[in-house]
Design an enzyme around this catalytic site. Structure first.
Site, PDB file in Angstrom:
ATOM      1  N   LYS A  90       4.023  79.571  45.201  1.00  0.00           N
ATOM      2  CA  LYS A  90       3.225  80.741  44.818  1.00  0.00           C
ATOM      3  C   LYS A  90       3.925  81.569  43.750  1.00  0.00           C
ATOM      4  CE  LYS A  90       2.802  82.029  49.185  1.00  0.00           C
ATOM      5  NZ  LYS A  90       3.222  80.822  49.916  1.00  0.00           N
ATOM      6  N   THR A  91       5.208  81.839  43.938  1.00  0.00           N
ATOM      7  CA  THR A  91       5.962  82.607  42.939  1.00  0.00           C
ATOM      8  C   THR A  91       6.094  81.827  41.637  1.00  0.00           C
ATOM      9  OG1 THR A  91       7.213  83.682  44.723  1.00  0.00           O
ATOM     10  CG2 THR A  91       8.130  83.820  42.490  1.00  0.00           C
ATOM     11  N   ASP A 135       4.327  89.839  46.144  1.00  0.00           N
ATOM     12  CA  ASP A 135       4.527  88.830  47.182  1.00  0.00           C
ATOM     13  C   ASP A 135       4.266  89.458  48.554  1.00  0.00           C
ATOM     14  OD1 ASP A 135       5.077  86.375  48.214  1.00  0.00           O
ATOM     15  OD2 ASP A 135       7.256  86.520  48.021  1.00  0.00           O
ATOM     16  N   THR A 184       1.101  84.580  52.879  1.00  0.00           N
ATOM     17  CA  THR A 184       1.118  83.459  53.815  1.00  0.00           C
ATOM     18  C   THR A 184       0.116  83.674  54.941  1.00  0.00           C
ATOM     19  OG1 THR A 184       2.918  84.543  55.035  1.00  0.00           O
ATOM     20  CG2 THR A 184       3.543  82.940  53.353  1.00  0.00           C
ATOM     21  N   ARG A 243      10.315  73.758  48.529  1.00  0.00           N
ATOM     22  CA  ARG A 243      11.512  74.574  48.763  1.00  0.00           C
ATOM     23  C   ARG A 243      12.495  73.853  49.668  1.00  0.00           C
ATOM     24  NH1 ARG A 243      10.125  80.260  50.837  1.00  0.00           N
ATOM     25  NH2 ARG A 243       9.542  80.520  48.643  1.00  0.00           N
TER      26      ARG A 243
END
Length: 364
Positions: A90-91, A135, A184, A243
């Protein structure tokens, strides 16, 4: 949530990828736990544009359409909400949107914006076309969220000056900006907030084939020597999450430098990940403890999550947020109104035969 797909070896990727990446660099900066982030390293591994981004094809196509139209008309990008499990990009996509639009990006998070004045300071400092990335946007307070409505819709904010009898409202116009929100937990966002985003797009877990490509790309950027077998071994144990791929790559690199000749083969990668107690199904030590406790202590369930947490010595919230989603997505356990139950696949991965339950006739 969609589970990782393509459990078999990614044959197309294996046929076209070179067998090894460049030679390994000396030394290793990785010393943290499995999920600890090294921000500088992650920034270096982030794809700089849509062309380098692997997976999430539908989301990428939607974003390409939006950025292309905005550039063609010379206007700011519309507001975008990106949601999905942690660690899926997302980032990274927020940075890519800024790069594609040739715009600056300002980054913050929901818990940091405690008061309306905090948000007002952010908004008034923006430039035309700039991207504001928030975020965990679902964690913004209700007061701040309502303050954001007029900013997103009308590009203006109303602030109060003074207090008591002298209090008065002053309207400030702000530049046309783009809000990119990441969350999330979409369900915690209010309907008025969600409706103000032109695009709401979800990121799903990655297939083994996509993760394999990510492993190859990132190992090349890190200067690691890795063959296709080693890359596939890392990809299949990464729980569908880039990640986690990056964290496993760093630990595997350290293991290869310390215990092997620096090159990562299938056997070296498997040994490194076994040291982390991550098996070939991507299950870690706590995942297997949960399944085993359910099988041996409670006959496969149904059993409450609180009871499981006490039995394995882990916080109930951690089990629900970190371990349970993957176990459910992969079909190892099921959530029922009576509690959690082991599936046949869950029994099978433990190598234990399901305990036969007594019928009603046998009970009497």
């Amino acid at each position: 949530m969609a589970a990782p797909k393509n459990k078999n070896a990614p044959s197309a990727a294996l046929d076209t990828a070179p067998d090894t990446a460049p030679a390994a660099n000396a030394g290793s900066p990785y010393t943290g736990a499995l999920r600890q982030k090294d921000s500088a390293l992650e920034a270096a591994l982030r794809p700089p544009n849509f062309g380098d981004f692997t997976g999430q094809l539908r989301t990428i196509e939607r974003l390409r359409v939006m950025t292309g139209a905005a550039r063609r008309e010379g206007r700011a990008l519309d507001h975008i909400l990106i949601h999905g499990p942690p660690g899926l990009g997302k980032t990274t996509l927020a940075f890519i949107l800024a790069a594609e639009m040739g715009a600056k990006i300002k980054i913050t998070s929901g818990p940091v914006i405690e008061k309306a004045s905090d948000l007002a300071g952010l908004l008034t400092s923006l430039e035309t076309g700039e991207i504001l990335f928030i975020d965990e946007i679902h964690r913004i307070s209700k007061t701040v969220e309502e303050f954001l409505y007029s900013a997103m819709e009308d590009f203006r904010i109303d602030i109060m000056i003074d207090q008591g009898p002298n209090a008065r409202s002053v309207r400030l116009n702000i530049p046309r900006f783009t809000l990119v929100g990441a969350t999330t937990r979409t369900g915690l966002l209010t309907a008025p907030m969600r409706s103000r985003f032109t695009l709401q797009t979800r990121l799903d877990y990655y297939s083994h084939e996509d993760l394999f490509k990510i492993v190859r790309r990132n190992c090349e950027l890190l200067g690691m020597t890795i063959d296709n077998g080693g890359a596939l071994e890392i990809a299949r144990r990464a729980r569908g999450t880039p990640r986690i791929v990056n964290n496993l790559i760093r630990f595997t690199r350290d293991y290869a430098l310390e215990r092997a000749d620096g090159a990562v083969t299938r056997d070296v990668a498997a040994a490194a990940l076994e040291l982390l107690e991550i098996d070939q199904n991507g299950l870690d030590e706590m995942d297997k403890r949960v399944l085993r406790v359910m099988a041996e202590n409670y006959g496969g369930g149904p059993v409450g999550l609180g009871t499981i947490g006490v039995a394995v010595g882990e916080d109930e919230h951690t089990l629900e947020e970190v371990h349970e989603p993957y176990l459910i997505q992969e079909g190892y356990l099921a959530r029922t109104p009576q509690g959690r139950t082991l599936t046949d696949k869950g029994w099978g991965v433990l190598g234990i035969l399901p305990k036969r339950r007594a019928t009603q006739a046998e009970l009497f």
